[in-house]
Enzyme design. Structure first.
Site, PDB file in Angstrom:
ATOM      1  N   SER A 106       0.797  -1.235   0.000  1.00  0.00           N
ATOM      2  CA  SER A 106       0.000   0.000   0.000  1.00  0.00           C
ATOM      3  C   SER A 106       0.828   1.283   0.000  1.00  0.00           C
ATOM      4  O   SER A 106       0.253   2.373  -0.031  1.00  0.00           O
ATOM      5  CB  SER A 106      -0.953   0.002   1.198  1.00  0.00           C
ATOM      6  N   LYS A 109      -0.080   3.706  -2.618  1.00  0.00           N
ATOM      7  CA  LYS A 109      -1.142   4.706  -2.500  1.00  0.00           C
ATOM      8  C   LYS A 109      -0.603   6.126  -2.355  1.00  0.00           C
ATOM      9  O   LYS A 109      -1.360   7.095  -2.517  1.00  0.00           O
ATOM     10  CB  LYS A 109      -2.067   4.343  -1.342  1.00  0.00           C
ATOM     11  N   SER A 163      -6.098   3.110   4.283  1.00  0.00           N
ATOM     12  CA  SER A 163      -5.476   2.290   3.240  1.00  0.00           C
ATOM     13  C   SER A 163      -6.473   1.362   2.555  1.00  0.00           C
ATOM     14  O   SER A 163      -6.155   0.212   2.226  1.00  0.00           O
ATOM     15  CB  SER A 163      -4.318   1.478   3.827  1.00  0.00           C
TER      16      SER A 163
END
Length: 327
Positions: A106, A109, A163
């Protein structure tokens, strides 16, 4: 750097035969040169070659790291990669495998947020498609359903704080029209900021072949994202609640806490260092990952990255060791 020898002068003259010459309004001369992956000179902007014989490097305002850099008391060999950057004095204080291409989970992101902030409007309404239904085991989700609507501002808070992988798809389709077009923007933006050893295939970081990032590229991406006030605001938050609408216009409320366990107080911050915020990431392929913005007691900002650690406890212990080495 000074270009004083005949060979360097000849090399510069050769380069200038393939670049465009432009004259600015203030009378100085600029040279436009394309950024090329495999060229050892394309990272440079040639300036006033005929008069000053100088060149300004691409990384003039960046920390650089081309090899491992050790620090006393820091041994993080049981991980994939790690780095500590002093972004005020432009020094790389620690570097381990910083150019190794790894699954970012993640941490992806951060790039998703960067592209969304650059190309989207915070008040635009995003509508969830069928693609927000993600069935991968263990994937972090906020529970979006097709037809749900929220603003990009709301979505970015959920993306960075909690997330949520389904929100990453919502953002990608809302900003670029499709995940594929958004991923194209991600890769183009990475290239533009010099992050040339990474490649994205999705906006959330779920494991896919051909999706990888280096620690050094994450530093570049994170630093670029920090130029946006909204990004700085969100990564410092410990919780967030908001109300969005379903396909029938009914209100749906959502509350969440940050995944950053330093901010939640689960793990103590190192002495004389304040963790401002950052982004977490975990998948089986990526291991445990963390990128942080911190400040020392004298206000100096640092960016630290750890990728592919063995467990959550080890990740925060290793990050504390890394940040604790700051004098």
């Amino acid at each position: 750097m000074k270009c004083t020898n005949r060979l360097m002068k000849q090399r510069i003259i050769t380069i200038l035969t393939v670049v465009t010459l432009s004259v600015t309004g203030c009378g100085s001369t600029g040279y436009d040169m394309a950024y090329e992956l495999n060229s050892d000179v394309s990272s440079y902007q040639m300036m006033n070659i005929s008069n000053k014989e100088t060149a300004e490097p691409f990384a003039a305002d960046l920390c650089v790291a081309s090899k491992d850099i050790k620090m006393s008391g820091v041994n993080l060999s049981d991980i994939g990669s790690a780095a500590l950057f002093d972004t005020k004095n432009l020094e790389t204080l620690y570097a381990y495998n910083v150019n190794e291409q790894l699954h970012p989970a993640s941490l992806t992101k951060v790039m998703t947020a960067l592209v969304a902030m650059k190309y989207g409007s915070m008040d635009q309404t995003l509508t969830a498609s069928q693609n927000v239904i993600i069935t991968e085991s263990g994937a972090q989700l906020c529970g979006l359903k097709p037809g749900d609507q929220m603003t990009l501002d709301q979505a970015l808070h959920i993306l960075l704080l909690y997330s949520a992988n389904d929100v990453a798809v919502l953002i990608a389709e809302g900003v670029a029209g499709s995940v594929e077009e958004f991923v194209t923007l991600m890769n183009e933006e990475a290239m533009d900021i010099g992050a040339t050893n990474c490649h994205f295939t999705n906006p959330n970081g779920l494991t896919e072949e051909g999706h990888y990032v280096t620690t050094y590229d994450l530093y570049l991406i994170f630093q670029e994202a920090l130029k946006y006030d909204l990004f700085n605001e969100i990564i410092q938050m410990t919780s967030y609640n908001t109300v969005y609408k379903d396909s029938n216009g009914n209100e749906k409320s959502i509350e969440m806490e940050t995944t950053n366990l330093f901010l939640k107080g689960v793990y103590d911050m190192p002495a004389n260092v304040t963790v401002i915020g950052g982004k977490t990431g975990t998948t089986n392929a990526a291991g445990h990952c963390l990128i942080l913005l911190s400040r020392s007691s004298n206000g100096t900002p640092y960016i630290s990255v750890i990728m592919k650690d063995t467990s959550k406890d080890e990740l925060y212990t290793d990050m504390s060791t890394l940040l604790g080495s700051i004098n």
